[in-house]
Design a protein around this motif. Sequence first.
Motif, PDB file in Angstrom:
ATOM      1  N   PRO A 100       0.812  -1.218   0.000  1.00 55.94           N
ATOM      2  CA  PRO A 100       0.000   0.000   0.000  1.00 55.94           C
ATOM      3  C   PRO A 100       0.847   1.270   0.000  1.00 55.94           C
ATOM      4  CG  PRO A 100       0.110  -0.910   2.218  1.00 55.94           C
ATOM      5  CD  PRO A 100       0.873  -1.857   1.330  1.00 55.94           C
ATOM      6  N   VAL A 102       0.019   5.270   0.739  1.00 51.70           N
ATOM      7  CA  VAL A 102      -0.965   6.287   1.127  1.00 51.70           C
ATOM      8  C   VAL A 102      -0.625   7.594   0.417  1.00 51.70           C
ATOM      9  CG1 VAL A 102      -1.976   7.590   3.030  1.00 51.70           C
ATOM     10  CG2 VAL A 102      -1.344   5.188   3.368  1.00 51.70           C
ATOM     11  N   THR A 108      -5.524   5.527  -1.203  1.00 51.52           N
ATOM     12  CA  THR A 108      -4.406   4.589  -1.147  1.00 51.52           C
ATOM     13  C   THR A 108      -4.259   3.866  -2.477  1.00 51.52           C
ATOM     14  OG1 THR A 108      -4.739   4.212   1.225  1.00 51.52           O
ATOM     15  CG2 THR A 108      -3.442   2.571   0.034  1.00 51.52           C
TER      16      THR A 108
END
Length: 310
Positions: A100, A102, A108
């Motif tokens: 992931p 952000v 995301t």
Amino acid sequence: MPGTDTTLIALDWGSTQLRAYRLGDAGAVQELRTSGDGASRISGGATGFEDALRRLAGDWLDSGAPVLGCGMVGSAHGWREAPYVDCPLALDALHQHLVPVVMTGGGTLHLVPGLRDRGAEDGLPDVLRGEETQLAGLLAAQPAASSAGLTVVLPGTHSKWVRLRAGRVDGFATHLTGELFALLREQSVLGRLMVAGAAFDGAGFDRGVAAARQSRDLTRLLFSVRSLGLLGELAPEALESYLSGLLIGAELAAALCTIVPEAPIALVGEPTLGELYRRALALAGREARLHTAPLAADGLWHIARGAGWV
């Protein structure tokens, strides 16, 4: 409003180009946008990558749909590194290794990892990044294709030969064929007698493939591009095709020794290069089915479905 029928934002982010797909129900492509903001052309680190994405598809991000990306955006020189995952690996498990990121502007982005393998014959490490998503797309469209074993060839700058079985990548090998062809044609003595922009010469190409099958001494074969031209035994217009045949033929001669003889072969890539590989394989007595439709979006949809997002 662009985001009302957006289920997934799928990014195929290569070294030189960014392709963004807005996918709706069942993975149908609602819209495709492209830009020249490839990973190798972006400066400014994470900020530069996020700015490039928002320039191209900022209005899509407002939909709140999940964002999934593959390719060089997840390399060591990309937005953030998505570490390689070791083979063998089931393609249905790719979603378990997503990384992931952000975004500062909200939301995301998840990155698909590349794959890592070590050659059983030579012990040398090998890697791929981006092709794993194309493979996932191929199997999503044809789930039974690899049940008994399938060899997938992805021609390109760095050609990949991938061994699939029961939806699992058992291993792969990379050949520097496309890059070597470009270097020899543009920056070596071999290109001096060639005719720029010459049409494809089938007889010259076939002669190169045949020569590569008969001799494993590639360095000597390569010089024959010059000697055949100097002595008038091959027309200048045919030299580029002959060189292509030599290199593709040498790749095939090496790769066909390492795959299961009865395994079917699938070619994945753009039509022109794919047809050259299919022609060379036919000369070696092997049939191959060519898949030219873009598979990255299908693969990203398949991975997102595994993650439970769609």
